[in-house]
Scaffold this active site. Structure first.
Site, PDB file in Angstrom:
ATOM      1  N   LYS A   1       0.842  -1.194   0.000  1.00  0.00           N
ATOM      2  CA  LYS A   1       0.000   0.000   0.000  1.00  0.00           C
ATOM      3  C   LYS A   1       0.882   1.251   0.000  1.00  0.00           C
ATOM      4  O   LYS A   1       1.899   1.311   0.684  1.00  0.00           O
ATOM      5  CB  LYS A   1      -0.892   0.027   1.243  1.00  0.00           C
ATOM      6  CG  LYS A   1      -2.195  -0.720   1.092  1.00  0.00           C
ATOM      7  CD  LYS A   1      -3.101  -0.464   2.285  1.00  0.00           C
ATOM      8  CE  LYS A   1      -4.489  -1.027   2.051  1.00  0.00           C
ATOM      9  NZ  LYS A   1      -5.402  -0.734   3.166  1.00  0.00           N
TER      10      LYS A   1
ATOM     11  N   GLU B   1     -19.152  -7.002  10.257  1.00  0.00           N
ATOM     12  CA  GLU B   1     -20.133  -6.254  11.040  1.00  0.00           C
ATOM     13  C   GLU B   1     -21.118  -7.153  11.777  1.00  0.00           C
ATOM     14  O   GLU B   1     -21.521  -6.856  12.910  1.00  0.00           O
ATOM     15  CB  GLU B   1     -20.891  -5.286  10.125  1.00  0.00           C
ATOM     16  CG  GLU B   1     -20.034  -4.182   9.538  1.00  0.00           C
ATOM     17  CD  GLU B   1     -19.291  -4.574   8.276  1.00  0.00           C
ATOM     18  OE1 GLU B   1     -18.546  -3.734   7.739  1.00  0.00           O
ATOM     19  OE2 GLU B   1     -19.449  -5.731   7.826  1.00  0.00           O
TER      20      GLU B   1
ATOM     21  N   ARG C   1     -25.473  -3.763   7.484  1.00  0.00           N
ATOM     22  CA  ARG C   1     -25.098  -5.135   7.143  1.00  0.00           C
ATOM     23  C   ARG C   1     -25.383  -6.100   8.296  1.00  0.00           C
ATOM     24  O   ARG C   1     -25.343  -7.313   8.111  1.00  0.00           O
ATOM     25  CB  ARG C   1     -23.614  -5.207   6.773  1.00  0.00           C
ATOM     26  CG  ARG C   1     -23.197  -4.214   5.700  1.00  0.00           C
ATOM     27  CD  ARG C   1     -21.754  -4.390   5.297  1.00  0.00           C
ATOM     28  NE  ARG C   1     -21.647  -5.260   4.130  1.00  0.00           N
ATOM     29  CZ  ARG C   1     -20.506  -5.648   3.593  1.00  0.00           C
ATOM     30  NH1 ARG C   1     -19.360  -5.265   4.134  1.00  0.00           N
ATOM     31  NH2 ARG C   1     -20.486  -6.423   2.533  1.00  0.00           N
TER      32      ARG C   1
END
Length: 632
Positions: A293, A377, A405
């Site tokens: 990244k 979640e 969710r």
């Protein structure tokens, strides 16, 4: 780049440009591709520094994206990006370089895949862990219709913490359809996972003869006297043990996927080679690609989490152009950390968003009481239920758009058992430049359905502090929804009884404007505009959405002839609907005007631009009320 010989023009007319760029990519040599990667990184850094956006993840997939568009033929071949926040290079290479400067700007280019922008954006996404399910559906549709194109899902290693991705991987192996999954692993070190034996086996595995040889050996053993099955079983047991010892990817093969990798995701030559091998596999295959990244921009390489999603910043230093100020997120985080000092039972759960939700400061102070569950979640909510049942006071710190969710878990695991879980719902309402997938447009509507759940909407920092404090003291589930960004300070302190009551901010008689949370200040300003024109309008700060404060509201509704409701939530099932239900049940009959987010998906732009466009700024609200009164 310029239009010089041997280079790629990433600007110009979009319609034909995408096809030209993709075709040209397939002709470039290694040096030219590396130069293109450098240019793309610079373009992304410059644009995100000006507009904000997702930087580290996009810098990490530059070579991978180039290689994908060299190996496949988009849009005939389908490339599905998980989450989609890493699609900037994909957008430029598919003909949108000319409008890339409008990234995340109002009525400009979205920061996520959008099918209306390009046929190359085959699947719209903004939430994690969806790509494999969607890609499998497309692959099965292809098979059923007798087509032959490739389907490719690109997901990050973080997406594998989401149950949806794991469910899909399990099903992929069962179907054995032809599907390519790119696992973009930007957290693991290549050297840590690959030893000499592992490299040797990997070189064998990426050869097309490997798959034919496996099948041929098994067929030969089957022909042995007695069927050869005991020999096959014995070899299989040895093979499984050895594979687990030397190769980390064998879990994917046990799910029924061929596994290729790990491979350096910044090595264009290696990427070309492995993607060609992946296309030769007749069933599902997972290609493990290791990337870094932030590659190519030192501040992002050193702090990839900080440069995941950023506001405008100075390229030379990496520092934000505007320094952070007090916000609802910071007030929540500071209050929670202070309360936890005296209350050892307070624990915090976040679903891969410790920085965004502010709980990283809590984690630093009380690491044993802070749980980051990854992009999971549903698990976060049920984990909180278990903690509550075990005697803790859990707080689930989560964005509004992600909480939806876990709707089933809110109902079945928390509310049904009346467990004292606190949902701290950040980014409620419009979040701005991330757009439709990230706006917190629906939480009031779906949470209002849940029996026994108290719902708060603070309109000031002091109200947020009081609501959080009280919620952690009482033995019922609670949800506190607050917007992204800055708020106001209005009250010095609030008692538990005061915070449970709606507040009349501007006295009124027959005409009332009842507002929730972030819209209270808009209501005050709209009232001032109307007062200047001779229209007297009372203003109420609702504070508590469920249960409504009937002691304050019923007398008001009984005398009112006109009531306007104002909320930063969908008008379908939100605050306006709740107040109309209350009025009907009390047999009062004022006329209602419901103002809020429309029954539609709102696109991206700054929060201020979107509020103005939706007529939810003070002038828009005042104008809407005047127009409504003129017809009644």
């Amino acid at each position: 780049m310029s239009n010089e010989e041997g280079s790629v023009d990433i600007y110009g007319e979009q319609a034909a440009r995408g096809a030209r760029i993709i075709n040209r990519l397939k002709e470039l040599g290694l040096g030219e591709l590396q130069a293109l990667a450098t240019q793309l990184r610079q373009e992304i850094i410059t644009t995100v520094a000006a507009n904000g956006g997702h930087l580290a993840s996009n810098l990490g997939v530059v070579e991978l994206t180039i290689a994908l568009h060299r190996a496949f033929h988009s849009p005939q071949d389908k490339i599905i990006w998980d989450v989609g926040h890493q699609c900037y290079v994909h957008k430029i290479l598919t003909g949108r370089g000319g409008s890339f400067a409008t990234l995340r700007q109002f009525q400009g280019m979205s920061g996520f895949p959008k099918s209306h922008e390009s046929p190359h954006d085959i699947y719209e996404t903004g939430h994690s862990s969806t790509s494999v399910s969607a890609a499998l559906g497309m692959a099965l549709a292809r098979d059923l219709q007798g087509e032959r194109h490739h389907v490719v899902a690109v997901l990050g290693d973080g997406a594998l913490t989401g149950g949806l991705a794991l469910e899909a991987l399990n099903h992929v192996g069962d179907t054995q359809t032809r599907l390519i999954i790119i696992l973009n692993d930007n957290d693991m070190s290549i050297s840590a996972n690959v030893g000499g034996l592992a490299r040797s086996l990997n070189e064998l595995r990426v050869q097309p003869n490997y798959f034919r040889t496996k099948t041929g050996v098994k067929n030969l053993l089957t022909m042995l006297p007695g069927g050869g099955e005991p020999v096959i079983d014995f070899i299989q047991q040895i093979k499984v043990s050895a594979k687990h010892f030397v190769l980390p990817g064998m879990i994917f093969e046990e799910l029924g996927l061929a596994y290729l990798g790990p491979i350096d995701g910044h090595d264009l030559k290696a990427l070309d080679f492995i993607l060609k091998r992946a296309q030769e596999v007749t069933g599902p295959v997972l290609v493990h690609v290791v990337t870094r990244k932030g590659r190519g921009y030192l501040p992002a390489e050193e702090a990839p989490s900080r440069f995941h999603g950023v506001s405008a910043f100075d390229v030379a230093t990496g520092e934000p152009r505007s320094k952070g100020s007090l916000s609802y997120t910071k007030v929540f985080a500071d209050t929670l950390r202070d309360l936890a000092a005296d209350h050892k039972e307070i624990a915090v759960i976040t679903a891969a968003m410790p920085e965004g939700t502010g709980v990283s400061s809590f984690a630093a102070a009380y690491p044993e009481r802070c749980f980051d569950v990854g992009i999971a979640e549903e698990h976060a909510v049920t984990l909180a239920a278990g903690l509550a049942r075990g005697g803790m006071r859990p707080v689930v710190a989560i964005y509004s758009t992600f909480l939806q969710r876990a709707f089933d878990q809110i109902i079945s695991d928390v509310a049904l058992q009346r467990l004292p879980v606190v949902f701290a719902i950040d980014r409620a309402g419009l979040v701005g430049e991330d757009g439709a997938t990230h706006h917190g447009s629906f939480d009031l509507s779906y949470l209002r359905l849940v029996p026994g759940l108290r719902i708060w909407a603070p309109s000031s920092y002091e109200e947020l502090r009081a609501m959080l404090t009280l919620s952690l003291e009482e033995n019922i589930p609670s949800a506190i929804r607050y917007p992204k960004g800055q708020g106001v300070s209005r009250d010095n302190s609030l008692s538990p009884n005061e915070i449970k009551q709606s507040q009349v901010l501007v006295p009124g008689e027959q005409l009332w404007l009842i507002a929730a949370g972030s819209m209270v200040e808009v209501a005050r300003e709209a009232s001032a505009l109307l007062t200047a024109e001779g229209i007297q309008l009372g203003v109420v700060n609702l504070r508590i959405i469920k249960p409504l404060d009937e002691t304050t509201l019923l007398p008001l509704l009984a005398q009112a002839t006109h009531v306007v409701t104002l909320e930063e939530n969908s008008i379908v099932g939100g605050v306006g609907a709740a107040l109309q239900e209350l009025a009907r049940n009390a047999a009062t009959a004022p006329r209602f005007l419901t103002l809020g987010l429309p029954d539609a998906f709102v696109e991206h732009g700054t929060r201020e631009e979107l509020l103005r466009e939706l007529r939810l700024d003070p002038l828009g609200v005042a104008t809407a009320i005047k127009e409504w009164l003129g017809t009644h």
